[in-house]
Design a protein around this motif. Structure first.
Motif, PDB file in Angstrom:
ATOM      1  N   PRO A  30      41.144  16.948  -0.295  1.00 37.78           N
ATOM      2  CA  PRO A  30      42.409  17.108   0.419  1.00 37.78           C
ATOM      3  C   PRO A  30      43.457  17.843  -0.404  1.00 37.78           C
ATOM      4  O   PRO A  30      43.681  17.540  -1.571  1.00 37.78           O
ATOM      5  N   GLY A  31      44.088  18.827   0.222  1.00 39.34           N
ATOM      6  CA  GLY A  31      45.143  19.574  -0.439  1.00 39.34           C
ATOM      7  C   GLY A  31      44.663  20.552  -1.483  1.00 39.34           C
ATOM      8  O   GLY A  31      45.465  21.125  -2.226  1.00 39.34           O
ATOM      9  N   ARG A  32      43.366  20.764  -1.540  1.00 39.56           N
ATOM     10  CA  ARG A  32      42.816  21.619  -2.590  1.00 39.56           C
ATOM     11  C   ARG A  32      41.831  22.632  -1.991  1.00 39.56           C
ATOM     12  O   ARG A  32      40.710  22.759  -2.456  1.00 39.56           O
TER      13      ARG A  32
ATOM     14  N   PRO B  90      37.839  -1.423   1.889  1.00 40.53           N
ATOM     15  CA  PRO B  90      37.000  -1.350   0.688  1.00 40.53           C
ATOM     16  C   PRO B  90      37.856  -1.322  -0.570  1.00 40.53           C
ATOM     17  O   PRO B  90      39.059  -1.023  -0.512  1.00 40.53           O
ATOM     18  N   PRO B  91      37.278  -1.632  -1.710  1.00 36.48           N
ATOM     19  CA  PRO B  91      38.032  -1.524  -2.963  1.00 36.48           C
ATOM     20  C   PRO B  91      38.336  -0.072  -3.287  1.00 36.48           C
ATOM     21  O   PRO B  91      37.726   0.846  -2.732  1.00 36.48           O
ATOM     22  N   GLY B  92      39.311   0.126  -4.169  1.00 36.44           N
ATOM     23  CA  GLY B  92      39.632   1.476  -4.618  1.00 36.44           C
ATOM     24  C   GLY B  92      40.886   2.063  -4.028  1.00 36.44           C
ATOM     25  O   GLY B  92      41.245   3.198  -4.337  1.00 36.44           O
TER      26      GLY B  92
ATOM     27  N   GLY C 175      47.827  18.156  -8.003  1.00 38.53           N
ATOM     28  CA  GLY C 175      48.382  17.544  -6.810  1.00 38.53           C
ATOM     29  C   GLY C 175      49.801  17.063  -6.975  1.00 38.53           C
ATOM     30  O   GLY C 175      50.503  16.847  -5.989  1.00 38.53           O
ATOM     31  N   SER C 176      50.253  16.862  -8.228  1.00 38.50           N
ATOM     32  CA  SER C 176      51.610  16.372  -8.447  1.00 38.50           C
ATOM     33  C   SER C 176      52.572  17.478  -8.848  1.00 38.50           C
ATOM     34  O   SER C 176      53.752  17.208  -9.090  1.00 38.50           O
TER      35      SER C 176
ATOM     36  N   GLY D 247      45.580  13.966  -9.116  1.00 38.68           N
ATOM     37  CA  GLY D 247      44.124  13.920  -9.062  1.00 38.68           C
ATOM     38  C   GLY D 247      43.605  13.778  -7.644  1.00 38.68           C
ATOM     39  O   GLY D 247      44.350  13.562  -6.687  1.00 38.68           O
ATOM     40  N   THR D 248      42.302  13.903  -7.518  1.00 32.68           N
ATOM     41  CA  THR D 248      41.663  13.792  -6.204  1.00 32.68           C
ATOM     42  C   THR D 248      41.731  12.349  -5.711  1.00 32.68           C
ATOM     43  O   THR D 248      41.311  11.432  -6.416  1.00 32.68           O
ATOM     44  N   PRO D 249      42.262  12.119  -4.523  1.00 31.55           N
ATOM     45  CA  PRO D 249      42.376  10.754  -4.014  1.00 31.55           C
ATOM     46  C   PRO D 249      41.025  10.200  -3.564  1.00 31.55           C
ATOM     47  O   PRO D 249      40.085  10.952  -3.307  1.00 31.55           O
ATOM     48  N   SER D 250      40.960   8.887  -3.447  1.00 33.60           N
ATOM     49  CA  SER D 250      39.753   8.216  -2.941  1.00 33.60           C
ATOM     50  C   SER D 250      39.785   8.267  -1.416  1.00 33.60           C
ATOM     51  O   SER D 250      40.135   7.293  -0.742  1.00 33.60           O
ATOM     52  N   SER D 251      39.398   9.417  -0.881  1.00 32.05           N
ATOM     53  CA  SER D 251      39.529   9.645   0.565  1.00 32.05           C
ATOM     54  C   SER D 251      38.780   8.606   1.382  1.00 32.05           C
ATOM     55  O   SER D 251      39.251   8.174   2.442  1.00 32.05           O
ATOM     56  N   ASP D 252      37.607   8.205   0.895  1.00 31.68           N
ATOM     57  CA  ASP D 252      36.820   7.234   1.656  1.00 31.68           C
ATOM     58  C   ASP D 252      37.510   5.874   1.713  1.00 31.68           C
ATOM     59  O   ASP D 252      37.583   5.249   2.779  1.00 31.68           O
TER      60      ASP D 252
END
Length: 427
Positions: A73-75, A250-252, A274-275, A295-300
């Motif tokens: 996302p965003g990349r 879910p966790p994360g 991203g920041s 950083g890349t987010p935990s999209s799931d």
């Protein structure tokens, strides 16, 4: 923006003393572990205060995102990246709705509540509080809402003050008032619900006292969001954190909500892709939640949180008596412990949400919990990541039972039987 609903103060209001208990909870089918739905993965699971199970429909959504929504996302300007970014923003809006239709730009995704609290430490408390300032937290807190403030006190001239509890185990508001009157308090960090005995804090009183003395308020809502979400803007706090894995996601993934004013006061913390945007040779820091989500987010996991919010809303519609049932089951658990001579309840808070803990007398609490596990009942034992409070009741530790939306009378029947057998053999 949609009109803001009234504050969901059921987290601050006692539920009826009794309510219906059903022998078979239809929500258990949401956690079926066989195709014919004859068995459930949550039978005997009484540890939702530690982490909640993930319903099948949410696990399926997470798996779908991993299979089909793997763009960053965003990349990127391609379809998958754009779709992934849209999914993140949809989740942000879902969280904003859960919190009472707050501005979605006030919602920051984190790994969990622990990371959210530490983000406030790093990005707000450390730059904003200096010599002569103080932070107040309470004896009710999870380690995650004590250690960051201890760290600040050790590294700077900021004082840490701890508000105590009364004879019931409730937050001592008179002591809190005294600590505020001493002056210099910049932040009050408090849990909404104790993760030990389930005591529900009078947050409206805490926020009112803090406001009288010009202090910001951080609320750890981890233990209440699965039962009764809080509405931070209506409550009047400045920061609120919670974890997805304690509300059927879910966790994360976790959430830090910060009021617009508080977010404007926050400085950049962890940095990375991203920041920031680059103008020639100089970085230009982004504004809003993206500044705090490098950083890349935990999209799931984020997609799973959005699905969990919708799932929990749907369960409340399908089963309007859900909250009353949770409360009734908790009261039955309390009665089972009180009627067992070898055990003693830890605290008698005026209002309980979600869990309770008890001392096992001459029996080691970890041995007691292991025995229950062998009988098909899963509970938590030890110091529960809340040593200051647990040691108040029993230095060796406690056993905790916690209720989820899927539990029913059958789980409490098995708990009662297992407790009696454990006491007869181990005592």
């Amino acid at each position: 923006m949609d009109p803001e609903p009234n504050i969901l103060s059921s987290a601050l209001t006692p539920l009826p003393s009794s309510g219906p208990i059903v022998a078979t909870n239809p929500i258990k089918s949401e956690f079926a572990c066989s195709e014919d739905q004859t068995s459930s993965s949550v039978e005997g699971y009484l540890d939702s205060a530690a982490t909640t199970p993930v319903p099948n429909v949410i696990a399926d959504e997470v798996a779908r995102v991993l299979r089909e929504g793997f763009g960053n996302p965003g990349r990127g300007g391609h379809t998958r990246a754009i779709s992934a970014a849209a999914r993140i923003e949809e989740a942000r809006r879902a969280v904003a709705g859960l919190l009472g239709n707050v501005d979605f730009n006030e919602v920051v995704f984190t790994r969990n509540a622990t990371a959210g609290i530490d983000l406030v430490r790093r990005c707000w408390a450390e730059p904003m509080l200096g010599a002569g300032s103080a932070i107040v937290t309470t004896r009710l807190e999870h380690h995650s809402n004590i250690l960051p403030w201890m760290q600040i006190a050790e590294r700077s001239e900021v004082e840490l003050r701890i508000a105590g509890i009364d004879s019931r185990g409730d937050l001592d508001l008179d002591h809190l008032r005294k600590l505020l009157v001493e002056g210099g308090v910049g932040l009050v960090a408090v849990t909404a619900v104790s993760n030990v005995h389930g005591g529900t804090v009078d947050l409206e009183a805490v926020v009112s006292l803090a406001a009288e003395h010009g202090a910001r308020v951080l609320v750890d809502a981890s233990q209440c969001m699965a039962h009764r979400p809080l509405l931070p803007r209506k409550l009047g706090c400045d920061f609120l954190v919670f974890s997805g894995h304690k509300m059927y996601a879910p966790p994360g993934v976790g959430v830090l909500w910060a009021s617009s004013q508080a977010m404007q006061e926050m400085r950049s913390g962890p940095v990375g892709g991203g920041s920031v945007d680059w103008n020639d040779e100089e970085p230009s820091w982004r504004e809003g939640p993206e500044l705090f989500e490098p950083g890349t987010p935990s999209s799931d996991s984020i997609a799973g949180l959005a699905a969990a919010i919708e799932w929990r809303r749907r369960m409340s519609e399908v089963d309007p008596g859900l909250q009353d049932r949770e409360h009734s089951l908790l009261r039955r658990a309390e009665a089972i412990v009180e009627e067992t001579p070898e055990l003693s309840i830890a605290g008698t808070p005026s209002r309980r949400t979600g869990c309770l803990a008890f001392s096992t007398g001459t029996i080691d609490p970890n041995e007691f919990a292991a025995f229950l596990d062998a009988e098909g009942i899963m509970v938590r034992a030890g110091h529960l990541c809340a040593s200051p409070l647990v040691r108040t009741f029993d230095p060796r530790g406690l056993v905790r039972i916690s209720i989820g939306c899927f539990n029913d009378e059958k789980d409490l029947d098995r708990f009662e039987d297992a407790v009696q057998v454990a006491c007869s053999i181990l005592a």
